[in-house]
Design a protein around this motif. Structure first.
Motif, PDB file in Angstrom:
ATOM      1  N   LEU A  76      -6.058  62.724  82.762  1.00  0.00           N
ATOM      2  CA  LEU A  76      -6.958  63.863  82.664  1.00  0.00           C
ATOM      3  C   LEU A  76      -7.361  64.767  81.136  1.00  0.00           C
ATOM      4  O   LEU A  76      -7.498  64.840  80.503  1.00  0.00           O
ATOM      5  CB  LEU A  76      -7.985  64.540  83.916  1.00  0.00           C
ATOM      6  CG  LEU A  76      -8.604  65.379  84.035  1.00  0.00           C
ATOM      7  CD1 LEU A  76     -10.036  64.336  84.120  1.00  0.00           C
ATOM      8  CD2 LEU A  76      -9.107  65.991  85.101  1.00  0.00           C
ATOM      9  N   LYS A  77      -6.328  65.281  81.134  1.00  0.00           N
ATOM     10  CA  LYS A  77      -5.960  65.850  80.425  1.00  0.00           C
ATOM     11  C   LYS A  77      -5.514  65.521  79.318  1.00  0.00           C
ATOM     12  O   LYS A  77      -6.572  65.809  78.591  1.00  0.00           O
ATOM     13  CB  LYS A  77      -4.671  67.389  80.089  1.00  0.00           C
ATOM     14  CG  LYS A  77      -4.534  68.044  78.961  1.00  0.00           C
ATOM     15  CD  LYS A  77      -2.798  69.055  79.022  1.00  0.00           C
ATOM     16  CE  LYS A  77      -3.076  69.808  78.145  1.00  0.00           C
ATOM     17  NZ  LYS A  77      -2.134  70.853  78.316  1.00  0.00           N
ATOM     18  N   SER A  78      -4.829  64.877  78.516  1.00  0.00           N
ATOM     19  CA  SER A  78      -5.207  63.408  77.737  1.00  0.00           C
ATOM     20  C   SER A  78      -6.695  63.788  77.183  1.00  0.00           C
ATOM     21  O   SER A  78      -6.732  62.907  76.437  1.00  0.00           O
ATOM     22  CB  SER A  78      -4.297  61.918  78.219  1.00  0.00           C
ATOM     23  OG  SER A  78      -2.877  62.620  78.092  1.00  0.00           O
ATOM     24  N   ASP A  79      -7.278  62.548  78.028  1.00  0.00           N
ATOM     25  CA  ASP A  79      -8.920  62.577  77.942  1.00  0.00           C
ATOM     26  C   ASP A  79      -9.492  63.150  77.789  1.00  0.00           C
ATOM     27  O   ASP A  79     -10.257  63.171  76.492  1.00  0.00           O
ATOM     28  CB  ASP A  79      -9.518  61.465  79.057  1.00  0.00           C
ATOM     29  CG  ASP A  79      -8.881  60.545  79.731  1.00  0.00           C
ATOM     30  OD1 ASP A  79      -7.926  59.603  78.569  1.00  0.00           O
ATOM     31  OD2 ASP A  79      -8.832  59.428  80.477  1.00  0.00           O
ATOM     32  N   LEU A  80      -9.196  64.243  78.114  1.00  0.00           N
ATOM     33  CA  LEU A  80     -10.282  65.703  77.747  1.00  0.00           C
ATOM     34  C   LEU A  80     -10.245  66.115  75.840  1.00  0.00           C
ATOM     35  O   LEU A  80     -10.819  66.563  75.503  1.00  0.00           O
ATOM     36  CB  LEU A  80      -9.804  66.791  78.598  1.00  0.00           C
ATOM     37  CG  LEU A  80     -10.784  66.593  79.851  1.00  0.00           C
ATOM     38  CD1 LEU A  80     -10.599  67.750  81.382  1.00  0.00           C
ATOM     39  CD2 LEU A  80     -12.090  66.633  79.911  1.00  0.00           C
ATOM     40  N   VAL A  81      -8.775  66.289  76.340  1.00  0.00           N
ATOM     41  CA  VAL A  81      -7.925  66.814  75.091  1.00  0.00           C
ATOM     42  C   VAL A  81      -9.114  65.717  73.413  1.00  0.00           C
ATOM     43  O   VAL A  81      -8.280  66.050  72.363  1.00  0.00           O
ATOM     44  CB  VAL A  81      -6.399  66.776  74.404  1.00  0.00           C
ATOM     45  CG1 VAL A  81      -5.906  66.920  72.819  1.00  0.00           C
ATOM     46  CG2 VAL A  81      -6.370  68.190  75.147  1.00  0.00           C
ATOM     47  N   ALA A  82      -9.096  64.325  74.183  1.00  0.00           N
ATOM     48  CA  ALA A  82      -9.616  63.264  72.836  1.00  0.00           C
ATOM     49  C   ALA A  82     -10.458  63.653  72.645  1.00  0.00           C
ATOM     50  O   ALA A  82     -11.307  62.919  72.065  1.00  0.00           O
ATOM     51  CB  ALA A  82      -8.977  61.799  73.403  1.00  0.00           C
ATOM     52  N   ILE A 123     -12.462  69.870  70.968  1.00  0.00           N
ATOM     53  CA  ILE A 123     -12.002  70.248  72.304  1.00  0.00           C
ATOM     54  C   ILE A 123     -10.631  70.911  71.645  1.00  0.00           C
ATOM     55  O   ILE A 123      -9.612  70.561  71.111  1.00  0.00           O
ATOM     56  CB  ILE A 123     -11.856  69.660  73.424  1.00  0.00           C
ATOM     57  CG1 ILE A 123     -12.769  69.535  73.852  1.00  0.00           C
ATOM     58  CG2 ILE A 123     -10.680  70.542  74.745  1.00  0.00           C
ATOM     59  CD1 ILE A 123     -13.606  70.496  74.960  1.00  0.00           C
ATOM     60  N   LYS A 124     -10.466  72.320  71.564  1.00  0.00           N
ATOM     61  CA  LYS A 124      -9.440  73.322  70.928  1.00  0.00           C
ATOM     62  C   LYS A 124      -7.941  73.138  72.134  1.00  0.00           C
ATOM     63  O   LYS A 124      -7.101  73.838  72.237  1.00  0.00           O
ATOM     64  CB  LYS A 124      -9.420  73.979  70.305  1.00  0.00           C
ATOM     65  CG  LYS A 124     -10.585  73.644  69.087  1.00  0.00           C
ATOM     66  CD  LYS A 124     -11.338  75.213  68.541  1.00  0.00           C
ATOM     67  CE  LYS A 124     -11.751  74.014  67.435  1.00  0.00           C
ATOM     68  NZ  LYS A 124     -12.352  75.598  67.162  1.00  0.00           N
ATOM     69  N   HIS A 125      -8.882  73.377  73.485  1.00  0.00           N
ATOM     70  CA  HIS A 125      -7.576  73.892  74.261  1.00  0.00           C
ATOM     71  C   HIS A 125      -8.057  73.208  76.023  1.00  0.00           C
ATOM     72  O   HIS A 125      -8.573  73.110  76.770  1.00  0.00           O
ATOM     73  CB  HIS A 125      -7.143  74.948  74.430  1.00  0.00           C
ATOM     74  CG  HIS A 125      -5.926  75.564  75.142  1.00  0.00           C
ATOM     75  ND1 HIS A 125      -5.060  75.838  74.910  1.00  0.00           N
ATOM     76  CD2 HIS A 125      -6.735  75.664  76.987  1.00  0.00           C
ATOM     77  CE1 HIS A 125      -4.014  76.169  75.922  1.00  0.00           C
ATOM     78  NE2 HIS A 125      -5.476  76.800  76.977  1.00  0.00           N
ATOM     79  N   VAL A 126      -6.919  72.181  76.614  1.00  0.00           N
ATOM     80  CA  VAL A 126      -7.211  71.868  77.237  1.00  0.00           C
ATOM     81  C   VAL A 126      -5.980  72.128  78.012  1.00  0.00           C
ATOM     82  O   VAL A 126      -3.923  72.360  78.089  1.00  0.00           O
ATOM     83  CB  VAL A 126      -6.957  70.501  78.305  1.00  0.00           C
ATOM     84  CG1 VAL A 126      -7.284  70.499  79.529  1.00  0.00           C
ATOM     85  CG2 VAL A 126      -8.376  69.772  77.072  1.00  0.00           C
ATOM     86  N   ALA A 127      -5.687  72.890  79.487  1.00  0.00           N
ATOM     87  CA  ALA A 127      -4.413  73.324  80.428  1.00  0.00           C
ATOM     88  C   ALA A 127      -5.610  73.766  81.888  1.00  0.00           C
ATOM     89  O   ALA A 127      -6.557  73.443  82.684  1.00  0.00           O
ATOM     90  CB  ALA A 127      -3.760  74.830  80.266  1.00  0.00           C
ATOM     91  N   LEU A 128      -3.950  74.050  82.700  1.00  0.00           N
ATOM     92  CA  LEU A 128      -4.096  74.285  83.886  1.00  0.00           C
ATOM     93  C   LEU A 128      -5.506  75.551  84.727  1.00  0.00           C
ATOM     94  O   LEU A 128      -4.730  76.118  83.754  1.00  0.00           O
ATOM     95  CB  LEU A 128      -3.148  74.362  85.176  1.00  0.00           C
ATOM     96  CG  LEU A 128      -3.499  74.048  86.415  1.00  0.00           C
ATOM     97  CD1 LEU A 128      -3.729  72.705  86.980  1.00  0.00           C
ATOM     98  CD2 LEU A 128      -1.501  73.739  86.567  1.00  0.00           C
ATOM     99  N   THR A 156     -24.350  69.526  74.462  1.00  0.00           N
ATOM    100  CA  THR A 156     -24.112  68.431  74.138  1.00  0.00           C
ATOM    101  C   THR A 156     -22.336  68.524  74.431  1.00  0.00           C
ATOM    102  O   THR A 156     -21.729  67.294  74.771  1.00  0.00           O
ATOM    103  CB  THR A 156     -23.764  68.636  72.540  1.00  0.00           C
ATOM    104  OG1 THR A 156     -25.070  68.731  72.237  1.00  0.00           O
ATOM    105  CG2 THR A 156     -23.120  67.230  71.972  1.00  0.00           C
ATOM    106  N   LEU A 157     -21.810  69.113  74.950  1.00  0.00           N
ATOM    107  CA  LEU A 157     -19.952  69.279  75.090  1.00  0.00           C
ATOM    108  C   LEU A 157     -20.122  69.048  76.484  1.00  0.00           C
ATOM    109  O   LEU A 157     -19.143  67.951  76.711  1.00  0.00           O
ATOM    110  CB  LEU A 157     -19.125  70.498  74.789  1.00  0.00           C
ATOM    111  CG  LEU A 157     -17.636  71.168  74.919  1.00  0.00           C
ATOM    112  CD1 LEU A 157     -16.983  69.753  74.486  1.00  0.00           C
ATOM    113  CD2 LEU A 157     -17.278  72.133  75.309  1.00  0.00           C
TER     114      LEU A 157
END
Length: 159
Positions: A10-16, A20-25, A87-88
């Protein structure tokens, strides 16, 4: 497929997602900004809400559970009105909704709400429902134990 594998996929998809500049738990980063490592916005934090597990099968080596994956979508803005977050949010929904990761069911959006408690940061929470399955990976075969008796046998006429 464990929650860790679901998280990483899921993180890989969201970072793409563009921008988006940051994805974390999720670790309640917004309430503890002074204690956490700094991060850039827009950011998405992934939270796994508590689940109730159900045993499957005779020996309960497999369990299924309904799980909610909560996304905290955060956007920093100093404008009086900034609709960029909308939009985001749509881009996040387009990326995640109905996506299936491994043995988890499809992620289906079930709720979206705004969190108003953060100055200059707009936060939306999206909840996605899915069905999880955990299978025990260790050997769960049952063993039959036979008692081992040691010692002397004393007959009644020897007492």
């Amino acid at each position: 497929m464990s929650k860790l594998t679901l998280y990483n996929s899921l993180k890989s998809d969201l970072v793409a997602i563009t921008g988006i500049k940051h994805v974390a738990l999720w670790n309640n980063q917004l309430e503890r900004e002074n204690e956490e490592n700094p991060f850039l916005y827009p950011a998405i934090f992934i939270e796994f809400l508590p689940s109730t597990f159900r045993d499957k099968g005779k020996y309960a080596v497999s369990q299924e559970y309904d799980m909610t994956v909560r996304l905290h979508v955060c956007f920093e803005s100093y404008l009086d009105e900034d609709t960029t977050i909308l939009t985001l949010l749509d881009n996040v929904w387009q990326t995640v909704h109905a996506k299936q990761y491994g043995i988890f069911g499809k992620l289906l959006r079930r709720n979206e709400e705004q969190n108003y408690d953060h100055p200059n940061v707009q936060v939306y929470i999206q909840d996605y429902a899915t069905l999880g399955n955990d299978n025990k990976t260790t050997d769960t075969t049952t063993a039959t134990l036979a008692p081992v008796i040691t010692g002397e046998i004393v007959l009644p006429n020897q007492i």
